[in-house]
Design an enzyme around this catalytic site. Structure first.
Site, PDB file in Angstrom:
ATOM      1  N   ASP A 226       0.863  -1.196   0.000  1.00 47.90           N
ATOM      2  CA  ASP A 226       0.000   0.000   0.000  1.00 47.90           C
ATOM      3  C   ASP A 226       0.896   1.243   0.000  1.00 47.90           C
ATOM      4  O   ASP A 226       2.014   1.190  -0.488  1.00 47.90           O
ATOM      5  CB  ASP A 226      -0.974  -0.056   1.196  1.00 47.90           C
ATOM      6  CG  ASP A 226      -2.260   0.733   0.936  1.00 47.90           C
ATOM      7  OD1 ASP A 226      -2.179   1.848   0.401  1.00 47.90           O
ATOM      8  OD2 ASP A 226      -3.343   0.238   1.279  1.00 47.90           O
ATOM      9  N   HIS A 249       2.096   2.028  -3.156  1.00 50.84           N
ATOM     10  CA  HIS A 249       1.127   2.942  -3.759  1.00 50.84           C
ATOM     11  C   HIS A 249       1.605   4.390  -3.768  1.00 50.84           C
ATOM     12  O   HIS A 249       0.828   5.309  -3.984  1.00 50.84           O
ATOM     13  CB  HIS A 249      -0.234   2.831  -3.046  1.00 50.84           C
ATOM     14  CG  HIS A 249      -0.915   1.500  -3.266  1.00 50.84           C
ATOM     15  ND1 HIS A 249      -2.189   1.244  -2.845  1.00 50.84           N
ATOM     16  CD2 HIS A 249      -0.469   0.361  -3.865  1.00 50.84           C
ATOM     17  CE1 HIS A 249      -2.509  -0.018  -3.179  1.00 50.84           C
ATOM     18  NE2 HIS A 249      -1.478  -0.565  -3.792  1.00 50.84           N
TER      19      HIS A 249
END
Ligand SMILES: *[C@@H]1O[C@H](CO)[C@@H](O)[C@H](O)[C@H]1NC(C)=O
Ligand SMILES: *[C@@H]1O[C@H](CO)[C@@H](O)[C@H](O)[C@H]1NC(C)=O
Ligand SMILES: *[C@@H]1O[C@H](CO)[C@@H](O)[C@H](O)[C@H]1NC(C)=O
Length: 398
Positions: A226, A249
């Site tokens: 993430d 991310h």
């Protein structure tokens, strides 16, 4: 005779600790507390939590200005969820050279009675905490990723209400959720950390920073499933430099603005960071229904290697009338270059009522790995773009 015996007996019990104490005071070195001396086995199987807590209490209550908690090299300590609670009398230096692991199965976690179940290892209300030493934290997240919903997964490390925190030279892996939470802290220097979790592991942010100010985060290598770093509400004066991110991310300001809440982020500076095969590069993300601001944010000297959404402001705007939002302004991007995985390399998707104002772009040069011409999209943003390739539609290109 009986009295003498009692006196001797007390002397025998008390004298070793008196001697140890005397040595500490007389050799001039700060006092040192090794978890092994407090009963930790470090065999990777036995729960060493109580030994760690005893060592912590001893260090935290020491009379000296500085106390060192030693977690020795070459051993693996199994810890259940623990809270290392301050305030402490001395500044505490956690010298972590070993390996600390969580229980391998989420069903085997035993939460202390006073726990909020949000973090595996929590450090709370400590002024002057240093954690370093080349050691490792392994959150053994795999069983959490499979079995529990995100609401139930804990962070690995959390620093809550800490002042003057220094964190360096450690490896963090496989957290059930985010690896390191910096929550309501002020004044931190965080450097030389390696963070690793599989790219498909859910919600395994590297860092989550919220409610914190004056945080320097530099020279870290983050590969997760993430955000490498997420900067959430209440954060200001956050400087991030020399971070290598990806897979992951990207670095994100937000998401900001849960419905009804007032969210703020300002003076956030991201410099000299590299994004390699990340889902996003530098992102500002807000949700409709909240209010507040994200402002005075700079992204400088950014290198992209096959990054998705290299530059993105996403206000997830809705078409309904009267829905509030978080105002984005004074955001600048300077010297952002490299390659994107797609063609839409700059996305400024701003709230249709609030818009984004004072957006400054300078020396943007983003190519695409895909065949075709890279382009930027823009809704409701104003500002300037100097030497931008591609040009950005709603800004003044010069
Ligand atoms: C960074 O951390 C590693 C251990 O994780 C250590 O070996 C190395 O010396 C550290 N580098 C610096 C510059 O502190
Ligand atoms: C944080 O970054 C800003 C912008 O680059 C810079 O002006 C400021 O001096 C930095 N602060 C610290 C403490 O390094
Ligand atoms: C930029 O960051 C890298 C690490 O990603 C570091 O090696 C390099 O020294 C940094 N450069 C500057 C100018 O700070």
């Amino acid at each position: 005779m009986k009295g003498l015996f009692v006196v001797l007996f007390i002397f025998v019990i008390v004298s070793p600790s008196l001697c140890a104490r005397a040595i500490r005071l007389h050799d001039g070195s700060p006092s040192s507390f090794n978890v092994v001396d407090f009963g930790a086995l470090g065999d990777g199987q036995t729960d060493d939590s109580q030994a760690f807590l005893k060592a912590w209490q001893a260090a935290c209550g020491a009379a000296e200005d500085t106390a060192t908690l030693v977690i020795p090299q070459g051993k693996t300590f199994l810890l259940q969820p623990v809270i290392f609670q301050g305030p402490c009398k001395p500044a505490i230096n956690v010298q972590h050279g070993g390996s600390i692991v969580a229980p391998g199965d989420s069903n085997d976690w035993k939460w202390p009675a006073n726990s909020n179940k949000r973090g595996w290892i929590q450090f709370a209300d400590i002024n002057g905490l240093t954690v370093s030493g080349g050691g490792q934290f392994d959150g053994q997240g795999a069983s959490w990723w499979k079995s529990a919903g995100v609401a139930f997964r804990p962070s690995a490390l959390q620093f809550i209400g800490c002042k003057n925190l220094r964190l360096s030279s450690l490896t963090h892996m496989n957290s059930p959720r985010n690896h390191i939470g910096i929550v309501t802290c002020s004044g931190s220097d965080i450097s030389n950390l390696t963070i690793r979790a599989p790219m498909n592991s859910p919600n395994t942010d590297g860092f989550d920073i919220s409610g914190s100010s004056n945080i320097l985060l530099h020279d870290c290598d983050i590969q997760t499933g993430d955000d490498c770093i997420a900067i959430n509400s209440g954060s200001s004066f956050i400087n991030i430099t020399g971070v290598s991110c990806g897979p992951g991310h990207g670095i994100s300001v937000g998401s900001l603005g849960t419905p009804g809440a007032f969210a703020t982020a300002e003076e956030i500076h991201v410099k000299n960071c590299t994004f390699t095969r990340t889902e996003n590069g530098v992102r500002i993300k807000t949700r409709p229904g909240g209010s507040g601001f994200a402002r005075k944010i700079t992204f400088e000297d950014i290198i992209l290697v096959g990054a998705g959404n290299p530059v993105i402001i996403d206000q997830e705007y809705v078409q309904l009338e009267g829905v509030t939002g978080v105002k984005v302004s004074e955001v600048s991007y300077r010297n952002v270059r490299g390659t994107a995985s797609g063609l839409n390399v700059v996305i400024l998707k701003c709230d249709k009522d609030l818009g984004c104002s004072k957006i400054t772009m300078d020396s943007i040069n983003i190519a695409s790995e895909k065949r075709g011409t890279p382009f930027a999209t823009c809704t409701k943003a104003d500002g300037t773009c100097t030497s931008c390739s591609p040009t950005v539609p709603c800004l003044t290109n010069q």
